[in-house]
Design a protein around this motif. Sequence first.
Motif, PDB file in Angstrom:
ATOM      1  N   GLY A  54       0.803  -1.227   0.000  1.00 50.34           N
ATOM      2  CA  GLY A  54       0.000   0.000   0.000  1.00 50.34           C
ATOM      3  C   GLY A  54       0.831   1.270   0.000  1.00 50.34           C
ATOM      4  N   GLN A  55       2.091   1.167  -0.411  1.00 45.16           N
ATOM      5  CA  GLN A  55       2.986   2.328  -0.448  1.00 45.16           C
ATOM      6  C   GLN A  55       2.628   3.229  -1.628  1.00 45.16           C
ATOM      7  OE1 GLN A  55       5.961   3.375   1.453  1.00 45.16           O
ATOM      8  NE2 GLN A  55       5.522   5.134   0.178  1.00 45.16           N
ATOM      9  N   ALA A  56       2.430   4.506  -1.378  1.00 40.58           N
ATOM     10  CA  ALA A  56       2.143   5.467  -2.449  1.00 40.58           C
ATOM     11  C   ALA A  56       3.444   5.784  -3.185  1.00 40.58           C
ATOM     12  CB  ALA A  56       1.543   6.739  -1.868  1.00 40.58           C
ATOM     13  N   PHE A  57       3.414   5.672  -4.508  1.00 38.20           N
ATOM     14  CA  PHE A  57       4.619   5.969  -5.286  1.00 38.20           C
ATOM     15  C   PHE A  57       4.252   6.452  -6.677  1.00 38.20           C
ATOM     16  CE2 PHE A  57       3.640   1.603  -6.332  1.00 38.20           C
ATOM     17  CZ  PHE A  57       3.880   1.523  -7.688  1.00 38.20           C
ATOM     18  N   GLU A  58       5.219   7.073  -7.325  1.00 36.81           N
ATOM     19  CA  GLU A  58       5.116   7.475  -8.718  1.00 36.81           C
ATOM     20  C   GLU A  58       6.406   7.076  -9.404  1.00 36.81           C
ATOM     21  OE1 GLU A  58       2.394  11.530  -8.699  1.00 36.81           O
ATOM     22  OE2 GLU A  58       4.417  11.603  -9.530  1.00 36.81           O
ATOM     23  N   VAL A  59       6.274   6.687 -10.663  1.00 33.98           N
ATOM     24  CA  VAL A  59       7.454   6.382 -11.470  1.00 33.98           C
ATOM     25  C   VAL A  59       7.555   7.491 -12.507  1.00 33.98           C
ATOM     26  CG1 VAL A  59       8.600   4.718 -12.973  1.00 33.98           C
ATOM     27  CG2 VAL A  59       7.081   3.905 -11.152  1.00 33.98           C
ATOM     28  N   ARG A  60       8.708   8.142 -12.547  1.00 32.33           N
ATOM     29  CA  ARG A  60       8.909   9.248 -13.481  1.00 32.33           C
ATOM     30  C   ARG A  60      10.114   8.981 -14.352  1.00 32.33           C
ATOM     31  NH1 ARG A  60       8.281  13.972  -9.007  1.00 32.33           N
ATOM     32  NH2 ARG A  60       6.084  13.637  -8.525  1.00 32.33           N
ATOM     33  N   ASP A  61      10.014   9.422 -15.599  1.00 30.60           N
ATOM     34  CA  ASP A  61      11.151   9.333 -16.507  1.00 30.60           C
ATOM     35  C   ASP A  61      12.258  10.228 -15.959  1.00 30.60           C
ATOM     36  OD1 ASP A  61      12.767  10.456 -18.930  1.00 30.60           O
ATOM     37  OD2 ASP A  61      11.789   8.632 -19.683  1.00 30.60           O
ATOM     38  N   ALA A  62      13.473   9.685 -15.871  1.00 28.87           N
ATOM     39  CA  ALA A  62      14.580  10.423 -15.258  1.00 28.87           C
ATOM     40  C   ALA A  62      14.931  11.692 -16.031  1.00 28.87           C
ATOM     41  CB  ALA A  62      15.809   9.518 -15.147  1.00 28.87           C
ATOM     42  N   LYS A  63      14.716  11.707 -17.358  1.00 31.30           N
ATOM     43  CA  LYS A  63      15.078  12.887 -18.155  1.00 31.30           C
ATOM     44  C   LYS A  63      13.918  13.867 -18.310  1.00 31.30           C
ATOM     45  CE  LYS A  63      18.800  10.963 -20.907  1.00 31.30           C
ATOM     46  NZ  LYS A  63      19.331  10.701 -22.240  1.00 31.30           N
ATOM     47  N   THR A  64      12.738  13.360 -18.615  1.00 34.68           N
ATOM     48  CA  THR A  64      11.612  14.245 -18.936  1.00 34.68           C
ATOM     49  C   THR A  64      10.653  14.467 -17.771  1.00 34.68           C
ATOM     50  OG1 THR A  64      10.178  12.438 -19.685  1.00 34.68           O
ATOM     51  CG2 THR A  64      11.686  13.428 -21.326  1.00 34.68           C
ATOM     52  N   ALA A  65      10.749  13.670 -16.727  1.00 38.93           N
ATOM     53  CA  ALA A  65       9.852  13.700 -15.561  1.00 38.93           C
ATOM     54  C   ALA A  65       8.433  13.253 -15.924  1.00 38.93           C
ATOM     55  CB  ALA A  65       9.841  15.060 -14.885  1.00 38.93           C
ATOM     56  N   GLU A  66       8.253  12.657 -17.113  1.00 40.37           N
ATOM     57  CA  GLU A  66       6.943  12.134 -17.521  1.00 40.37           C
ATOM     58  C   GLU A  66       6.515  11.034 -16.547  1.00 40.37           C
ATOM     59  OE1 GLU A  66       4.943   9.666 -21.263  1.00 40.37           O
ATOM     60  OE2 GLU A  66       7.069  10.223 -21.326  1.00 40.37           O
ATOM     61  N   ASP A  67       5.226  11.015 -16.208  1.00 40.92           N
ATOM     62  CA  ASP A  67       4.694  10.007 -15.286  1.00 40.92           C
ATOM     63  C   ASP A  67       4.574   8.666 -16.013  1.00 40.92           C
ATOM     64  OD1 ASP A  67       3.363   8.452 -13.421  1.00 40.92           O
ATOM     65  OD2 ASP A  67       1.770   9.908 -13.053  1.00 40.92           O
ATOM     66  N   LEU A  68       5.318   7.670 -15.546  1.00 39.20           N
ATOM     67  CA  LEU A  68       5.333   6.337 -16.161  1.00 39.20           C
ATOM     68  C   LEU A  68       4.720   5.277 -15.243  1.00 39.20           C
ATOM     69  CD1 LEU A  68       8.992   6.412 -17.570  1.00 39.20           C
ATOM     70  CD2 LEU A  68       6.865   6.942 -18.791  1.00 39.20           C
ATOM     71  N   THR A  69       4.015   5.713 -14.211  1.00 40.18           N
ATOM     72  CA  THR A  69       3.489   4.780 -13.215  1.00 40.18           C
ATOM     73  C   THR A  69       2.587   3.724 -13.844  1.00 40.18           C
ATOM     74  OG1 THR A  69       3.536   6.614 -11.630  1.00 40.18           O
ATOM     75  CG2 THR A  69       2.343   4.629 -10.978  1.00 40.18           C
ATOM     76  N   ARG A  70       1.645   4.147 -14.693  1.00 38.94           N
ATOM     77  CA  ARG A  70       0.732   3.184 -15.324  1.00 38.94           C
ATOM     78  C   ARG A  70       1.500   2.161 -16.162  1.00 38.94           C
ATOM     79  NH1 ARG A  70      -4.000   3.110 -16.948  1.00 38.94           N
ATOM     80  NH2 ARG A  70      -3.576   3.355 -19.153  1.00 38.94           N
ATOM     81  N   ALA A  71       2.498   2.621 -16.903  1.00 38.51           N
ATOM     82  CA  ALA A  71       3.279   1.707 -17.748  1.00 38.51           C
ATOM     83  C   ALA A  71       3.985   0.644 -16.898  1.00 38.51           C
ATOM     84  CB  ALA A  71       4.296   2.484 -18.578  1.00 38.51           C
ATOM     85  N   ILE A  72       4.509   1.038 -15.754  1.00 38.60           N
ATOM     86  CA  ILE A  72       5.197   0.089 -14.875  1.00 38.60           C
ATOM     87  C   ILE A  72       4.189  -0.889 -14.256  1.00 38.60           C
ATOM     88  CG2 ILE A  72       6.525  -0.138 -12.730  1.00 38.60           C
ATOM     89  CD1 ILE A  72       8.164   0.834 -15.174  1.00 38.60           C
ATOM     90  N   LEU A  73       3.030  -0.384 -13.845  1.00 46.55           N
ATOM     91  CA  LEU A  73       2.003  -1.268 -13.287  1.00 46.55           C
ATOM     92  C   LEU A  73       1.526  -2.272 -14.337  1.00 46.55           C
ATOM     93  CD1 LEU A  73      -0.051   1.298 -11.179  1.00 46.55           C
ATOM     94  CD2 LEU A  73       1.569  -0.411 -10.333  1.00 46.55           C
ATOM     95  N   LEU A  74       1.348  -1.814 -15.569  1.00 49.33           N
ATOM     96  CA  LEU A  74       0.957  -2.727 -16.645  1.00 49.33           C
ATOM     97  C   LEU A  74       2.040  -3.773 -16.908  1.00 49.33           C
ATOM     98  CD1 LEU A  74      -0.746  -0.195 -19.070  1.00 49.33           C
ATOM     99  CD2 LEU A  74      -1.853  -2.131 -17.921  1.00 49.33           C
TER     100      LEU A  74
END
Length: 196
Positions: A54-74
Amino acid sequence: MATARRGKTKAEEGAAPAEPELRILKKYPNRRLYDTKTSSYITLADVKKMVLDGQAFEVRDAKTAEDLTRAILLQIILEEETGGVPMFTTQSLEQIIRFYGHAMQGVMGEYLEKNMQTFSEMQKKFVDQSPGLAFSPETWAKFMGTQSPMMQGLMGGMGGMGGYVEQGKNLLEQMTEQMQKAFPGMPGMPGFPPKK
């Protein structure tokens, strides 16, 4: 060295509980994930554990800061589906794909989300109210085996969305009855007493 405990101040007592800290993960071009909290590289298995905890987190592209959380979950779902026992049948995946681009796409997403939330809440209440029972995968499989026709009926007919709440309530009532048949002596869920 032990830390002395102090009483809460009035300001602390009246304060709302703190929001869980959002953990930021950075994804690099080499496909590696970096946890900024622990200052270390992590794997998808570590991210899966964060989800389970249940840890809240976000995955962001290291260069663009684009949110990649959904892609990682998929990606985690894909690994789970291709290894071990899949959750989705080929037919259910085909049905999900058919909703993309369809006028009902947004409604279907909301419908699935609410059903998953309802199911999670039902599971938590069941576990909380039956602390003496061991909930192995086999126990849940036995219980859910009795639910298959009901679940298919609920998920199969979109019908009018106006009846969604009533369908959910009816499903919980039916599931409570089935749980009590499978596990005699189990108390009913609050708000969903067994029918007599």
